[in-house]
Design a protein around this motif. Structure first.
Motif, PDB file in Angstrom:
ATOM      1  N   UNK A   1      -2.209 -13.520 -13.019  1.00 37.29           N
ATOM      2  CA  UNK A   1      -1.670 -12.512 -12.103  1.00 37.29           C
ATOM      3  C   UNK A   1      -0.566 -11.739 -12.814  1.00 37.29           C
ATOM      4  N   UNK A   2      -0.864 -10.512 -13.253  1.00 38.67           N
ATOM      5  CA  UNK A   2       0.162  -9.708 -13.939  1.00 38.67           C
ATOM      6  C   UNK A   2       1.342  -9.434 -13.015  1.00 38.67           C
ATOM      7  N   UNK A   3       2.526  -9.409 -13.576  1.00 38.37           N
ATOM      8  CA  UNK A   3       3.698  -9.051 -12.782  1.00 38.37           C
ATOM      9  C   UNK A   3       3.656  -7.560 -12.478  1.00 38.37           C
ATOM     10  N   UNK A   4       4.051  -7.175 -11.278  1.00 34.98           N
ATOM     11  CA  UNK A   4       4.096  -5.742 -10.950  1.00 34.98           C
ATOM     12  C   UNK A   4       5.195  -5.060 -11.746  1.00 34.98           C
ATOM     13  N   UNK A   5       4.920  -3.833 -12.189  1.00 34.93           N
ATOM     14  CA  UNK A   5       5.901  -3.084 -12.962  1.00 34.93           C
ATOM     15  C   UNK A   5       6.603  -2.068 -12.069  1.00 34.93           C
ATOM     16  N   UNK A   6       7.928  -2.013 -12.177  1.00 41.48           N
ATOM     17  CA  UNK A   6       8.696  -1.063 -11.404  1.00 41.48           C
ATOM     18  C   UNK A   6       8.864   0.250 -12.145  1.00 41.48           C
ATOM     19  N   UNK A   7       9.794   1.063 -11.707  1.00 36.72           N
ATOM     20  CA  UNK A   7      10.101   2.350 -12.334  1.00 36.72           C
ATOM     21  C   UNK A   7      11.559   2.312 -12.776  1.00 36.72           C
ATOM     22  N   UNK A   8      11.772   2.095 -14.064  1.00 38.68           N
ATOM     23  CA  UNK A   8      13.146   1.938 -14.560  1.00 38.68           C
ATOM     24  C   UNK A   8      13.938   3.237 -14.479  1.00 38.68           C
ATOM     25  N   UNK A   9      13.255   4.372 -14.372  1.00 40.39           N
ATOM     26  CA  UNK A   9      13.979   5.639 -14.239  1.00 40.39           C
ATOM     27  C   UNK A   9      14.679   5.744 -12.890  1.00 40.39           C
ATOM     28  N   UNK A  10      14.194   5.000 -11.902  1.00 43.11           N
ATOM     29  CA  UNK A  10      14.758   5.084 -10.566  1.00 43.11           C
ATOM     30  C   UNK A  10      15.773   3.979 -10.272  1.00 43.11           C
ATOM     31  N   UNK A  11      16.031   3.141 -11.261  1.00 41.73           N
ATOM     32  CA  UNK A  11      17.021   2.079 -11.085  1.00 41.73           C
ATOM     33  C   UNK A  11      18.411   2.694 -10.962  1.00 41.73           C
ATOM     34  N   UNK A  12      19.221   2.142 -10.087  1.00 38.59           N
ATOM     35  CA  UNK A  12      20.585   2.634  -9.892  1.00 38.59           C
ATOM     36  C   UNK A  12      21.596   1.542 -10.206  1.00 38.59           C
ATOM     37  N   UNK A  13      22.758   1.948 -10.689  1.00 39.07           N
ATOM     38  CA  UNK A  13      23.844   0.993 -10.925  1.00 39.07           C
ATOM     39  C   UNK A  13      24.205   0.338  -9.597  1.00 39.07           C
ATOM     40  N   UNK A  14      24.269  -0.978  -9.599  1.00 42.95           N
ATOM     41  CA  UNK A  14      24.535  -1.737  -8.385  1.00 42.95           C
ATOM     42  C   UNK A  14      23.304  -2.397  -7.805  1.00 42.95           C
ATOM     43  N   UNK A  15      22.101  -1.975  -8.261  1.00 43.57           N
ATOM     44  CA  UNK A  15      20.873  -2.627  -7.798  1.00 43.57           C
ATOM     45  C   UNK A  15      20.877  -4.096  -8.208  1.00 43.57           C
ATOM     46  N   UNK A  16      20.331  -4.949  -7.344  1.00 47.55           N
ATOM     47  CA  UNK A  16      20.261  -6.374  -7.650  1.00 47.55           C
ATOM     48  C   UNK A  16      19.214  -6.650  -8.721  1.00 47.55           C
ATOM     49  N   UNK A  17      19.481  -7.656  -9.536  1.00 51.94           N
ATOM     50  CA  UNK A  17      18.548  -8.032 -10.600  1.00 51.94           C
ATOM     51  C   UNK A  17      18.312  -9.534 -10.597  1.00 51.94           C
TER      52      UNK A  17
ATOM     53  N   UNK B   1      14.203  -0.759 -20.919  1.00 54.56           N
ATOM     54  CA  UNK B   1      13.620  -0.222 -19.683  1.00 54.56           C
ATOM     55  C   UNK B   1      12.094  -0.363 -19.693  1.00 54.56           C
ATOM     56  N   UNK B   2      11.529  -0.766 -18.576  1.00 54.54           N
ATOM     57  CA  UNK B   2      10.097  -1.074 -18.534  1.00 54.54           C
ATOM     58  C   UNK B   2       9.229   0.162 -18.727  1.00 54.54           C
ATOM     59  N   UNK B   3       9.714   1.344 -18.354  1.00 56.44           N
ATOM     60  CA  UNK B   3       8.903   2.541 -18.568  1.00 56.44           C
ATOM     61  C   UNK B   3       8.636   2.747 -20.050  1.00 56.44           C
ATOM     62  N   UNK B   4       9.630   2.490 -20.870  1.00 58.92           N
ATOM     63  CA  UNK B   4       9.460   2.589 -22.318  1.00 58.92           C
ATOM     64  C   UNK B   4       8.607   1.433 -22.830  1.00 58.92           C
ATOM     65  N   UNK B   5       8.914   0.222 -22.388  1.00 61.32           N
ATOM     66  CA  UNK B   5       8.189  -0.956 -22.870  1.00 61.32           C
ATOM     67  C   UNK B   5       6.707  -0.905 -22.497  1.00 61.32           C
TER      68      UNK B   5
END
Length: 446
Positions: free
Chosen positions: A221-237, A330-334
């Motif tokens: 089951x591949x992990x879902x990929x997000x959009x690193x361009x839309x990440x904001x400072x303060x988002x939980x990780x 960032x996952x968009x680059x990776x």
């Protein structure tokens, strides 16, 4: 910018002592006398902190080159280190238990104690679908602990995650580097299932690699990929990895900064890698390298790759530990890099075709007078030449991103793909100019 240490852990019982990465005050390292490597030749820059030539137009140092980052190290101390760590923990626990038992016995000569046990076990606890526990329960089974061993017996431990149903696993280049030429790779899932694997492709500059499981199971089951361009400072990780060999470890934090220029090196003299990183305060230690950095929904937004460290060891390994400054690709680059590695086995880099200085005080990325070994600083017929850029020009912006050094420029260029159109702002003779150019292409790390 800080130079990060890899987050991987050596496996040999007594790895050779590595010098602590130099901590550089908030200034850029001095560029080499030849002004930097020419993008036209695609030659690798030497690792920072000495000046790192522009690889396609810049080197990924941090804003102001605060300190040299070490790639998020492979898991700490290898088998010997892990055993020592576990034994140390067991001894502490044993000592505490014995002392506590003696105290209770001494103070309980005649009285009795009644202990109430809560109804139900862990399975009866209902957790919110958006909780960290729920996200981890879903994503952890798709992560692996990677053990890499070279033909010389040296190696280390890192982390990776399932990229597709064909058995491709994404991780860091520095996690698998020991096993690239005739080495051995294994990937172990949290379930305990272990698979042999092979390197499909690796990108030194990006610090991204793809391996493939041999006899991969059909239920991946591949992990879902997000959009690193839309990440904001303060988002939980949420970070998953094998810090110091402790597989399937989960830590949490927030995004503490974006577009952090980082150059990373494992401290062994190997080539440096560059990124415009996501910065997180989630605890990342040796062994977290290559593991996923998740958002609150469980989507991958980055690949944990490097940490800023004071150089203090942990668990007796002598390796640096987390001080709350971790860096992820960032996952968009990776994602783009991984897809190219799967498709061709080779990395593809964007370039502007110019060599820039890493000297501090230039107010940006200054194009040097000559490139490596006396080559042209501006590649004839390349993107920079066609845009009219010349030696002595100082690049101060790439689109809307401020460029404060040559290293920052490389990190930003590598967030783009060959063929992308970008706007360059530069100064010449005290006058500011703006020009559009189309990024060029270079294939491979050589």
């Amino acid at each position: 910018m800080p130079v990060a240490s890899p987050a991987t852990s050596p496996q040999q019982p007594a790895p050779p002592q590595q010098p602590a990465p130099p901590q550089t005050p908030a200034h850029a390292p001095t560029a080499p006398s030849d002004g930097g490597a020419s993008a036209a030749h695609g030659s690798w820059p030497p690792p920072p902190p000495p000046g790192t030539p522009a690889y396609g137009g810049g080197a990924g140092a941090g804003a102001g080159w605060g300190a040299y980052q070490q790639p998020a190290p492979k898991s700490g101390g290898g088998r010997g280190g892990l055993v020592a760590a576990v034994l140390a923990a067991a001894l502490v626990a044993g000592g505490l238990g014995g002392g506590l038992g003696y105290t209770l016995a001494k103070n309980d000569d005649s009285s009795s104690t009644t202990v109430a046990v809560a109804d139900g076990g862990p399975a009866s606890v209902k957790r919110d679908p958006g909780s960290v526990a729920a996200v981890v329960a879903k994503d952890l089974p798709s992560t692996v602990t990677i053990e890499a061993e070279g033909s010389n017996g040296e190696g280390g431990t890192g982390t990776g995650f399932v990229f597709d149903t064909q058995g491709h696993i994404v991780t860091n280049n520095h996690v698998v580097a020991d096993a690239v030429d005739g080495g051995k790779l294994t990937a172990t899932f949290p379930s305990g299932k272990k698979y042999d694997a092979q390197v499909v492709g690796h990108a030194q500059g990006y610090d991204v690699a793809v391996i493939k499981l041999k006899d991969a199971p059909s239920d991946l089951k591949p992990l879902p990929l997000g959009d690193s361009d839309k990440v904001a400072v303060g988002d939980e990780t949420i970070a998953i990895g094998a810090p110091f060999g402790l597989s399937n470890t989960v830590t949490t934090g927030i995004i503490s900064a974006k577009h952090r220029p980082v150059a990373s090196s494992d401290g062994t003299g190997s080539k440096a890698s560059y990124m415009s990183a996501l910065q997180t305060d989630a605890s990342i230690n040796p062994g977290n390298s290559g593991g996923p950095l998740l958002d609150a929904r469980g989507a991958v937004i980055g690949i944990n790759s490097a940490i800023q460290s004071t150089g203090n060891g942990g668990f007796g390994t002598g390796q640096p530990g987390s001080i709350g400054l971790g860096f992820a690709i960032p996952i968009n680059q990776a994602k783009y890099v991984a897809q190219e590695l799967i498709r061709t086995g080779k990395p593809v880099y964007a370039k502007i075709g110019a060599s820039v200085s890493l000297d501090e005080g230039t107010g940006g990325a200054r194009i040097v007078d000559r490139g490596t070994s006396g080559s042209a600083a501006v590649e004839p017929g390349g993107p920079a030449a066609e845009a009219g850029l010349k030696p002595g020009d100082v690049i101060t912006k790439l689109d809307d991103t401020v460029i404060d050094s040559g290293p920052t420029l490389i990190g930003e260029i590598w967030t783009h793909k060959p063929g992308d159109k970008v706007r360059i702002t530069y100064k010449r003779g005290g006058q500011e100019h703006t020009v559009d150019l189309t990024l060029g292409k270079r294939v491979g790390d050589d």
